[in-house]
Structure formats: structure tokens, C-alpha cells
Design a protein around this motif. Structure first.
Motif, short mmCIF file in Angstrom:
data_model
loop_
_atom_site.label_atom_id
_atom_site.label_comp_id
_atom_site.label_asym_id
_atom_site.label_seq_id
_atom_site.Cartn_x
_atom_site.Cartn_y
_atom_site.Cartn_z
N ALA A 155 41.57 51.13 46.66
CA ALA A 155 40.47 50.52 47.42
C ALA A 155 40.73 49.04 47.69
CB ALA A 155 39.16 50.69 46.66
N ALA A 156 41.22 48.31 46.68
CA ALA A 156 41.45 46.88 46.86
C ALA A 156 42.62 46.61 47.80
CB ALA A 156 41.71 46.22 45.51
N THR A 157 43.68 47.41 47.71
CA THR A 157 44.81 47.21 48.60
C THR A 157 44.44 47.56 50.04
OG1 THR A 157 46.33 47.73 46.79
CG2 THR A 157 47.24 47.80 49.02
N ALA A 158 43.69 48.63 50.22
CA ALA A 158 43.33 49.06 51.57
C ALA A 158 42.31 48.13 52.21
CB ALA A 158 42.79 50.49 51.54
N GLY A 159 41.27 47.75 51.47
CA GLY A 159 40.17 47.01 52.08
C GLY A 159 39.85 45.68 51.45
N ASN A 160 40.69 45.21 50.52
CA ASN A 160 40.44 43.94 49.83
C ASN A 160 39.08 43.93 49.14
OD1 ASN A 160 41.37 41.44 48.97
ND2 ASN A 160 40.39 40.34 50.66
N SER A 161 38.69 45.08 48.59
CA SER A 161 37.42 45.18 47.88
C SER A 161 37.51 44.45 46.53
CB SER A 161 37.06 46.64 47.65
OG SER A 161 38.04 47.27 46.84
N PRO A 162 36.37 44.09 45.94
CA PRO A 162 36.38 43.36 44.66
C PRO A 162 36.51 44.29 43.46
CG PRO A 162 34.14 43.55 45.45
CD PRO A 162 35.02 44.17 46.52
#
Length: 388
Positions: A155-162
């Protein structure tokens, strides 16, 4: 294990310190990563090879495949397998359309084949339902084989989520940074809190990769390179001179050792008999020479005779030993004794309803996905046949 009351005091002290130190720790970490991190990972790049900005989105499918591979091995090992997979299955639809044997063959050599089967199963289910691969952590955690860290990494790599991660690298970093006096897995909730405090709610794409790179390249398991570490000065383990003693390791149970007898059966044409393992068990769907565990009181020849009868219904005469070698898995160590055999009675047949067997020319064995141990047996067989 830490006394409960002492653990509570320790946790409170570390949280208070980390809240104060987090901005400087993150700044120095990202500064180090900008100069020394691994920036060319193909699943972390935009089309054309550009680095993504904070607001850019990356496709989740290649990241998902990479993170599942990285659950089990280091980046340098996984990278060529990822490229091979990407060239064969560049999207969810091509993976769903593939046969299980093609998927296992593409994964061959990486180990933990259940993960390849799960990737294939998820792709098949999503495409059949007309749904895309989830890109949020909660949705990703619903997929088979995806825990919190893997879901957060995707999730973080795909969308820079926290969404921070807590893999082995990060556990080791925090154990040394905090001089944690017990095995890190005894304090998983505390370490999740710590990594969340470090991240501070910002986008985790670069933060997560920087943590993984620092652990892999500098804060290494056995030989930490403290002189290169951006966290050297605030690191409690370094200041106390105990970085080589941390993290504290959990006592491990003894690894069992199993003797395995294997029979390589050649027919009158020169074809060799192989069988396919049950689809959903250990090494499910892979092809191998028949054999099995030596029972108490058996000679290895006895084991081979019994296993060939039980597995494929053949009575065999056991010939000379072709090779004997050790092979280690995560939780057990095997010694394979491999014998050439010839049939004295019976006709090869699968005993289990959903099992398959095949008589294969030795030069065609590479077309059948097989466990890593089988590669040594195939090589020895081919060398034997070339010398006869």
C-alpha cells in the motif's frame, strides 16, 4: 522475557524518548537513503524509469509480486526471479490465464511454492470476479498469505499511504536503537507503536524503503557497519558497545534430521518415472522422483522398495547408490540417498486420486517444475547416463 512491570516502565521511557527524537531520526534516515539507498527497483519506478513523487501512484500488481518474493529471501536473490515473472506474467490477467504448472515452473528455485500457488489463486479469483487488486492495507490484508507488514509495504509503495512496516530488518534496527533487552518478537505491539511514532503519519513509501535498506546494507545481522550508520550517535546499543549482541535471539528448538530414500526408475526405453506432489501440500504441484522417509529398522534399500510400492505400485530391485547429499529447509534437514532401480513387477500407477505420474525422457525433465533438491538428482542422473 522482561518482567511485566519492568516492561511497562521500559516501554513508557522509550515512547517518550522516541517522540522527542523522531524528527531528527527520520531526517537523518531519509538523508542517508537519498545518497546511499537502492533507488532502481523496477516495481518502485514510474513508466520510463522515473522516480515517483509523493503524489504519484504506482501499479500494485508488480509490487505485490515483489513483496511476496521478498517475504522469503534477500533482494539480490529475488530480483532475477521478479524479472522472469514479469516477462512471463506482466499483469493480473496473464497470471490468471496461466496453468498452475507454468506458474510453478516460473517460480522454480525460489522455494516456498505455496506462495506462488496463492498468487495464482488470488489472480484467478480477482479476474473471475472482475475486481482489481486492492491497493489499501485493509483490502490487501484480506488476501491469502498477506499479513500486516506485506500489506503495508504494498500500500505504501503503490500509493504513499501512511502505513509503516515491521519486518526483520526493522525489528533489528529498533532492537539496537533502543537496546531492547529481550527477543524483539516478545514486544511486537511495542515495536509497532515505535515505528508508527517514527513515521508520524506521513507517507511511508520512502520511509519504509529507507528502513529496509538501512537494515540490509548497514545495520546487518552479524556485521553491523556502525561507522556508516546515520543513527550511530542516538543508537543505545552502539553507545553501550553491545550492537553485536543485539537483537537478543529467541532460543530455537533443535532442527530434526530425516533420512530419505529416493528411487530413480528407468524403463526399457530409457525414460524415467516422476510423480507430482499433492496440489495443496508441502511443495504442492511439483514433480519429483518417488521416495520417502526411512522408517526405524529399515535399510535404505528397504525404504526405497517400500516407498515405490506405496507411491506408484511398483516392485523394484534397488541398484547402486547414485548420490547422497544433505538439503536444508527452514525447519528440518534432510539427507537424500538416491538409488537407481529397475522394475521387477507391477505397472506404475498413481495411488492418490488426484496424483499424476509420468515417464519422461531424462533430457526433458527440466520442463517439469521440481523442488531444488531434485536438481542435484537430475544432474547426477544425466552425468551417469552420459558416462554409460
Amino acid at each position: 522475557m522482561l518482567p511485566k512491570q519492568w516492561s511497562k516502565v521500559f516501554a513508557q521511557q522509550q515512547k517518550a524518548w522516541l517522540r522527542h527524537a523522531a524528527p531528527e531520526l527520520v531526517s537523518s534516515l531519509l538523508g542517508w537513503w537519498t545518497r546511499h539507498g537502492r533507488h532502481g527497483l523496477p516495481w518502485r519506478l514510474l513508466p520510463g524509469g522515473r522516480q515517483p513523487g509523493p503524489d504519484d501512484l504506482l501499479p500494485a500488481y508488480p509490487i505485490w509480486v515483489a513483496e511476496v518474493m521478498l517475504q522469503q529471501t534477500q533482494l539480490t536473490v529475488a530480483l532475477p526471479f521478479w524479472h522472469r515473472w514479469w516477462s512471463r506474467f506482466p499483469d493480473l490477467e496473464s497470471l490468471a490465464a496461466a496453468s498452475r504448472q507454468d506458474v510453478l515452473h516460473c517460480w522454480q528455485g525460489l522455494g516456498y511454492y505455496a506462495r506462488a500457488r496463492r498468487l495464482h489463486g488470488v489472480a484467478t479469483d480477482l479476474v473471475a470476479a472482475g475486481r482489481p487488486l486492492p491497493t489499501d492495507r485493509a483490502g490487501l490484508e484480506q488476501l491469502p498469505g498477506i499479513g500486516r507488514t506485506t500489506a503495508a509495504a504494498i500500500a505504501a509503495t503503490a500509493g504513499n499511504s501512511p502505513d509503516p512496516i515491521l519486518d526483520g530488518n526493522v525489528r533489528r534496527l529498533l532492537a539496537r536503537l533502543l537496546a531492547f533487552p529481550a527477543p524483539p518478537r516478545q514486544a511486537t505491539p511495542l515495536l509497532w507503536t515505535m515505528v508508527e511514532l517514527l513515521l508520524g503519519g506521513r507517507g511511508a513509501r520512502d520511509f519504509n524503503q529507507a528502513l529496509m535498506d538501512l537494515g540490509a546494507l548497514v545495520c546487518r545481522s552479524h556485521t553491523p557497519l556502525c561507522h556508516r550508520c546515520p543513527w550511530r550517535l542516538p543508537c543505545r546499543a552502539y553507545s553501550q558497545g553491545i550492537q553485536h549482541q543485539l537483537p537478543v535471539r529467541q532460543a530455537l528448538a533443535p532442527i530434526p534430521h530425516v533420512m530419505v530414500g529416493v528411487g530413480i526408475v528407468l524403463d526399457h526405453q530409457g525414460k524415467v518415472l516422476i510423480g507430482q506432489r499433492q496440489p495443496d501440500g508441502l511443495l504442492g504441484g511439483l514433480w519429483e522422483f518417488p521416495g520417502g522417509k526411512q522408517e526405524p529398522g529399515e535399510t535404505m534399500a528397504d525404504t526405497v522398495v517400500r516407498e515405490l510400492q506405496e507411491e506408484v505400485g511398483l516392485t523394484v530391485a534397488v541398484g547402486p547408490e547414485l548420490l547422497c547429499f544433505d538439503h536444508a529447509y527452514t525447519h528440518r534437514r534432510l539427507t537424500f540417498a538416491v538409488h537407481l532401480c529397475h522394475v521387477t513387477a507391477g505397472e506404475a500407477r498413481p495411488v492418490a486420486n488426484n496424483q499424476q505420474i509420468a515417464w519422461v525422457w531424462p533430457h526433458d525433465l527440466h520442463h517439469y517444475p521440481s523442488p531444488a533438491a531434485n536438481a542435484r538428482m537430475i544432474q547426477a542422473l544425466q552425468e551417469h547416463l552420459a558416462g554409460t
